[in-house]
Every structure is written in structure tokens, then in C-alpha cells.
Design a protein around this motif. Structure first.
Motif: not given
Length: 325
Positions: A213, A210, A196
Motif C-alpha cells: 500500500q 501494508s 511496517a
């Protein structure tokens, strides 16, 4: 005056990275002045301690009732006072000159974020994909891999270890993290990996989403709140040995960090988080093991320049360009 300079330091750093020689010279002069001011304050501290010690030894009850104006400065004290006034005046003039140069360079104020200049020319968020050419960081990569995959004594092993790669802007922190992230040994060692890019805005909801996912692409995240995302991330990491890289960290809020890191405590022993940052204070906030990244050698810089400018590994066939390089 120093506060007014502090407001533009981020912008000055960004300008320096783009090769602005005037800003680089300005920053060097500012740093030298800061050292001089620090030395001056040290002199005052030493003199104050000496004066206090003498006063305690020589004071009498009768003398203590009389106002200090009755006894002027001693010759030594007068000389010190005169010398300090001269130094302060000289530093003040230097500071005024530095501020005038600052105004002439049109440096922008931070306004609680990194410089407006940086915002206008902000790079696209970094990805985990490695740079096409990686130079002179093999030893650093080896050390980071050792920290990531080295087996630890179970008696001292904690559930989660944070490693902070710390260095000046542009020194290659992200490039090193990308190399480590994509190394086959790392892929084999960890059950789950996630990358990230954080940058200026430490948006915990967006960052958590993020990472989630990447650990579970089948979930639907629409209209889910932060608590739901954290619960799901904790569930997805539970019992797994994971590696999460948080690139370009600026947040210094310990409370935010503590809240953000809650789901990661569910991972298996050996789980790691790598943060890349310019600020060593962030390593302390996250209780991380700090790995300082030094500047590349001149030869390594020349190799990189040759690759990006000419598509070759050195200037051997371009001697006329070597001196410019």
C-alpha cells in the motif's frame, strides 16, 4: 522448575519496563542463579574429563571385569561428591525461593505469545513519525546512515542488505529507526520507502499488504490472496532502490522469513531492510548485519525525563526534583 519460570519471563520483562522494582530484583536473582548453575555444570564437565582420563590410563583387563562397587570412591572423589551435593542443595533451595516469589508476583504465562499482561496493555502500533525529542543517539544515527547510503564495491555488493538494530526493550530502537527513516539523505537516496510495525503476530499477508500500500496506493487489495500480494509487491519494487523498516520483530521461523522476503529480491542494488528486535538470534535468521544498541547514559536519561516530565532540557531550575529524577 526452570521450565515453569521460563513461561513467565516475557511478562516479567514487561513488568520491569513499567518500573516494578520487585520484578527487577527477582530477575537479577534469577540471572545470578543461572550463572551459578552454569558454573556448577562446568565443574562437572571438568571432573568428568579428569575421571575418564585416569580410568583410561589405570584400567586393567582383570579390573574391568569387577563391578565398580568393589572399589569405593577415592578420598578426592568423595570430597568432590560431598561438595557438589552441598552446592546443588543450596541452589535448589534458592530456586524454590525464586519460584515462591514468582507466584507471589502473579506473573502470567506466555502461552506461545508474549505475556498476557503485555496483551492487555499493548501499545498502539508504532508509526514512522519521529519522537518529539531525540537524545544522545547522534553517533548511532550516523553509523546507520553510513550503512544505508554508503556506496559499496560492486564486486561485493549483494542485491539486498538487512540491518538488525538489536537491543533491550525500551532502549530506543524504534526512535532511532524513525530518525533514520525521516532523514533527508535517506529520502534522497532511496526511490521507495515503507514502514511496517510487526510486533507479536508475524502475519505475512497483512505485512506484505501494508508495504504494498505504501509503494502503490492506487491498487485495490480487497479479497486478494498472499500470492497476488507478493507478485504485485515484487512488480512494484522491481528495479527500484528501496528501504523497508520492519519494527519490533519477534518471529524466529526461518521458513517464514524466506517466504516473506521473496518479493524484495527484485529491487535494485543498494536496497536495504532494517529490522528492530530484542533478539540477536533474529539477526542470524535474516542474515543481517547486527547493530547492537546500548543503553543511554544516565545524563541522557535525565535529559529525557526532564523533557517529558517538565518540558525542559534539564533540572537546573528544579533542583528539588533532580534527586528524585
Amino acid at each position: 522448575m526452570l521450565e515453569s519460570i521460563k513461561e513467565v519471563l516475557d511478562d516479567a520483562e514487561d513488568r520491569q519496563l513499567t518500573g516494578h522494582l520487585g520484578v527487577k530484583s527477582w530477575l537479577e536473582d534469577l540471572r545470578n542463579l543461572a550463572y551459578d548453575i552454569e558454573d556448577l555444570l562446568d565443574e562437572f564437565t571438568i571432573e568428568s574429563a579428569k575421571s575418564k582420563s585416569k580410568a583410561e590410563l589405570g584400567a586393567s583387563k582383570a579390573r574391568s571385569f569387577l563391578p565398580s562397587c568393589c572399589f569405593g570412591l577415592s578420598p578426592r572423589a568423595w570430597m568432590f561428591d560431598h561438595e557438589m551435593r552441598s552446592k546443588i542443595e543450596k541452589m535448589d533451595n534458592t530456586l524454590q525461593e525464586i519460584i515462591a516469589r514468582k507466584d507471589g508476583m502473579s506473573l502470567r504465562e506466555n502461552k506461545r505469545k508474549r505475556s498476557a499482561y503485555r496483551q492487555l496493555d499493548k501499545p498502539i502500533s508504532t508509526t514512522n513519525l519521529p519522537e518529539p525529542y531525540f537524545v544522545s543517539r547522534e553517533d548511532d544515527k550516523r553509523e546507520i546512515l553510513k550503512l544505508l547510503t554508503g556506496e559499496e564495491d560492486n564486486r561485493t555488493c549483494v542485491d539486498l542488505k538487512v540491518i538488525a538494530v538489536v537491543g533491550m526493550g525500551g532502549v530506543g530502537k524504534t526512535a532511532l529507526a524513525q530518525q533514520v527513516y525521516n532523514d533527508a539523505r535517506v529520502t534522497d537516496y532511496f526511490d521507495v520507502k515503507a514502514w511496517a510495525c510487526i510486533s507479536d503476530d508475524f502475519n505475512m499477508l497483512a505485512i506484505t499488504k501494508s508495504i504494498l500500500q505504501k509503494t502503490n496506493s492506487t491498487l485495490s487489495y480487497e479479497k486478494k490472496d498472499f500470492d497476488w500480494l507478493q507478485d504485485k509487491l515484487k512488480e512494484n519494487l522491481s528495479g527500484k532502490k528501496f528501504l523497508v523498516i520492519l519494527d519490533d520483530i519477534w518471529n524466529k521461523n526461518p521458513g517464514k522469513w524466506a517466504k516473506f522476503l521473496k518479493p524484495f529480491s527484485s529491487g535494485a542494488k543498494g536496497s536495504k531492510i532494517i529490522v528492530t528486535t530484542r533478539d540477536s538470534h533474529i539477526a542470524k535468521i535474516t542474515h543481517a548485519k547486527e547493530y547492537p544498541l546500548k543503553e543511554l547514559s544516565q545524563d541522557a536519561c535525565m535529559t529525557l525525563l526532564a523533557f517529558y516530565a517538565l518540558g525542559v532540557k534539564n533540572f537546573d531550575h528544579h533542583p528539588n526534583l533532580k534527586v528524585l529524577g
